[in-house]
Design a protein around this motif. Sequence first.
Motif, short mmCIF file in Angstrom:
data_model
loop_
_atom_site.label_atom_id
_atom_site.label_comp_id
_atom_site.label_asym_id
_atom_site.label_seq_id
_atom_site.Cartn_x
_atom_site.Cartn_y
_atom_site.Cartn_z
N SER A 1 -8.35 22.82 12.15
CA SER A 1 -8.52 23.91 11.44
C SER A 1 -7.72 24.90 11.13
N PRO B 1 -5.12 26.18 3.26
CA PRO B 1 -6.34 26.51 3.11
C PRO B 1 -6.39 25.31 1.55
N HIS C 1 -4.12 39.31 2.58
CA HIS C 1 -4.85 39.14 3.20
C HIS C 1 -5.54 40.90 3.71
N ALA D 1 -9.48 30.97 9.75
CA ALA D 1 -10.78 30.40 9.72
C ALA D 1 -11.53 30.49 10.78
N GLY D 2 -12.69 31.09 10.31
CA GLY D 2 -13.86 30.58 11.68
C GLY D 2 -13.48 31.44 12.61
#
Length: 404
Positions: free
Chosen positions: A104, A108, A346, A367-368
Amino acid sequence: MASALSRHWQLKAGLTFLNHGSFGATPTLVLEAQRAWRDRLEADPVKFFVEDHEGAMDATRRALGEFLSCAWDGFALLPNASIAVATVFANHALHAGDEVLMTSHEYPACQNSARRAAAMRGASVVVAKLPFPVANEQQVIEAIMGSVTSKTKLAMLSHVTSPTGLVLPVEKLVPMLHARGVATLIDGAHAPGMVHVDLGKLAPTYYTANCHKWICSPKGSAFLYVDAARREGFRPLALSNNAEKPKAGRAQFLTEFDYVGTQDYTAIYAIPDAIAAMRAMQPGGWPAVMKHNHELAIRGRDVVCKRLGIEPAAPDAMLGSIVSMILPGHDAQRHARVMARETKYHDALQDRLLHMHGIQVPVWGVAGLTMRICRISAQVYNSIDEYERLAGALEGELGYERGL
């Protein structure tokens, strides 16, 4: 104030540059070496590409082989690690029902290549969720190996994770994965020059890294190392005229990756100059450079954590010279307002740190997860004063956000 060694770089006066990790920064001496290569090329481009280019590429391969303790003829020299990862996925056999394993915390662009390749071939991507904060490397090993199944054919793992700055225990994971019949693609974009890398001992199936980060070569210089058993038939994304012109006594792997079309290869030619220049930055050479940067990153983290009243997110042993810190949070409604602000990066906090405080440092997330992360880098041109400055700016900006 930056360190005395900052005189070797061309960073803007007054800028507190704590983001070496994103694109690196190249010493003036190395830029001059690249310029000399370019001048030599432009004096007679045809002669250079026909007679000199191959030798320059092999000189870089040999320098990397010495630096990374491996055979020189396993290197494909490329502009960046993202292209290297895409090249692996274009070559590595995947079939319907196969699984590609990644974590994870992967970069990207590399995730995108994995998903595209899997979708094209009817395979699937399995994501091992790494904890953050993390207590020890065993948590990482369990998360990754616990996600391996009989369908897992390739594992793509960062050597040093980009968003969280964790040095993963690849020296333990690679043999464990190979024992399960899983090929390994190690994304070492941040590793060479930050931590000791012995590719001969590690023996991954594939290993890629950006030399323009911690080796400090010019932008657009990277490598992909391919295990000897995989080199035959392993080809570039684009096939140049070299693809139909085998050279006697030279592996086709080298011939095809030598030249993939007209481009500026001078950043690649200058990799040996960067290795030498950075070795000279500390009396103890590269081991001293890595030790200095690691210790400065830890000291910088401690300064920021103390000022903000936060705890380190990872043990020192799992860190190199980039460190990610979890910033103090807000309630859900304020967090939504803070994150809704316009930004060119970001997070608008990064814009404000740059434009109001003259500090270049990334602020992002994983992410997440809803946490906000500030990731600092430490290079020999930095000083502890710069992290003190960051700590004060973060304290003020987070206070400002609490009023939104």
